[in-house]
Motif scaffolding. Structure first.
Motif, PDB file in Angstrom:
ATOM      1  N   CYS A  63      19.790  -6.670  41.128  1.00  0.00           N
ATOM      2  CA  CYS A  63      18.949  -7.828  40.772  1.00  0.00           C
ATOM      3  C   CYS A  63      17.563  -7.532  41.312  1.00  0.00           C
ATOM      4  O   CYS A  63      17.383  -7.354  42.518  1.00  0.00           O
ATOM      5  CB  CYS A  63      19.503  -9.114  41.386  1.00  0.00           C
ATOM      6  N   GLU A  65      14.985  -9.475  41.261  1.00  0.00           N
ATOM      7  CA  GLU A  65      14.340 -10.622  41.901  1.00  0.00           C
ATOM      8  C   GLU A  65      14.603 -10.687  43.400  1.00  0.00           C
ATOM      9  O   GLU A  65      13.701 -10.904  44.189  1.00  0.00           O
ATOM     10  CB  GLU A  65      14.800 -11.911  41.219  1.00  0.00           C
ATOM     11  N   CYS A  66      15.857 -10.485  43.795  1.00  0.00           N
ATOM     12  CA  CYS A  66      16.166 -10.543  45.232  1.00  0.00           C
ATOM     13  C   CYS A  66      16.379  -9.145  45.811  1.00  0.00           C
ATOM     14  O   CYS A  66      16.680  -9.013  46.993  1.00  0.00           O
ATOM     15  CB  CYS A  66      17.376 -11.433  45.494  1.00  0.00           C
ATOM     16  N   ARG A  70      24.473  -6.900  43.075  1.00  0.00           N
ATOM     17  CA  ARG A  70      25.226  -8.114  42.752  1.00  0.00           C
ATOM     18  C   ARG A  70      26.359  -7.805  41.784  1.00  0.00           C
ATOM     19  O   ARG A  70      26.351  -6.770  41.126  1.00  0.00           O
ATOM     20  CB  ARG A  70      24.298  -9.146  42.117  1.00  0.00           C
ATOM     21  N   CYS A  79      20.459 -12.682  39.251  1.00  0.00           N
ATOM     22  CA  CYS A  79      21.819 -12.907  39.746  1.00  0.00           C
ATOM     23  C   CYS A  79      22.059 -14.394  39.967  1.00  0.00           C
ATOM     24  O   CYS A  79      21.136 -15.201  39.914  1.00  0.00           O
ATOM     25  CB  CYS A  79      22.040 -12.123  41.033  1.00  0.00           C
ATOM     26  N   CYS A  82      19.970 -15.998  42.754  1.00  0.00           N
ATOM     27  CA  CYS A  82      18.595 -16.321  42.363  1.00  0.00           C
ATOM     28  C   CYS A  82      18.549 -17.575  41.500  1.00  0.00           C
ATOM     29  O   CYS A  82      17.646 -18.394  41.631  1.00  0.00           O
ATOM     30  CB  CYS A  82      17.959 -15.134  41.635  1.00  0.00           C
TER      31      CYS A  82
HETATM   32 ZN   LIG Z   1      19.023 -12.065  42.700  1.00  0.00          ZN
END
Ligand SMILES: [Zn+2]
Length: 187
Positions: A63, A65-66, A70, A79, A82
């Motif tokens: 993922c 974003e984080c 995942r 994910c 998020c």
């Molecule tokens: Zn994430």
């Protein structure tokens, strides 16, 4: 090791241990390759030992974003942790919005009812830890790491879900004080 094993070659303790260790973590063909035995002979030996060779390896996805591994991401590459983080932010904003519309009297009623409820201990279980173990194979380490990452994902999701659910209840109680139908508004 690519030596071709004859069907009659007895299995050494070491080979049996390797088979026990790898069964289920990597495909059967790969185990046979490691052992230098045929797939059929490896399957037969596993059966004799009562080992399942069904590969249960989980493929993790990244993922962005984080920046974490995942179990899955949606079409937007996010994910569930998020997505839950965003949902929590939305619900907290909704709480702030409803609170801003309350009169000082309503806020006093709401605050005293919340105070009566008290602070209940969080039911969040301790953060999962990477299992510490004796020297093991790369496959076992990979599997332990995957298990750990999946447990961590579930825990991070839960950590956000708890305040998300709590915010939902606060929102409902504030709307009751305001005399708004809680079912009518946003969830
Ligand atoms: Zn994430």
């Amino acid at each position: 090791m690519t030596r071709r094993g004859s069907a009659q070659r007895p299995w050494t303790t070491e080979e049996i241990e390797t088979l026990q260790e790898l069964a289920g973590s990597i495909p059967l063909a790969r185990i046979a390759e490691v052992l230098g035995r045929s797939g059929a002979a490896t399957a037969k030996a596993a059966e004799r030992l009562g080992l399942s060779t069904r590969c249960i390896r989980t493929r993790l996805v990244w993922c962005r974003e984080c920046a974490g591994w995942r179990s899955s991401v949606d079409a937007a590459g996010r994910c569930r942790v998020c997505r839950m983080r965003e949902q929590l932010a939305g619900r907290e904003a909704a709480c702030a919005e409803v609170y801003s519309r309350m009169s000082p009297e309503q806020r006093a009623v709401y605050s005293s009812s919340e105070a009566k409820r008290g602070t209940r201990p969080s039911s969040l279980e301790p953060r999962p830890r990477m299992r510490a173990s004796c020297p093991v194979s790369r496959y076992q380490r990979d599997r332990a790491r995957t298990d750990y990452l999946l447990a961590l994902e579930a825990w991070e999701h839960r950590r956000l879900e708890l305040p998300y659910n709590a915010a939902k209840k606060r929102l409902q109680r504030m709307r009751e004080v305001l005399g708004e139908n809680p079912r009518k508004g946003r969830g």
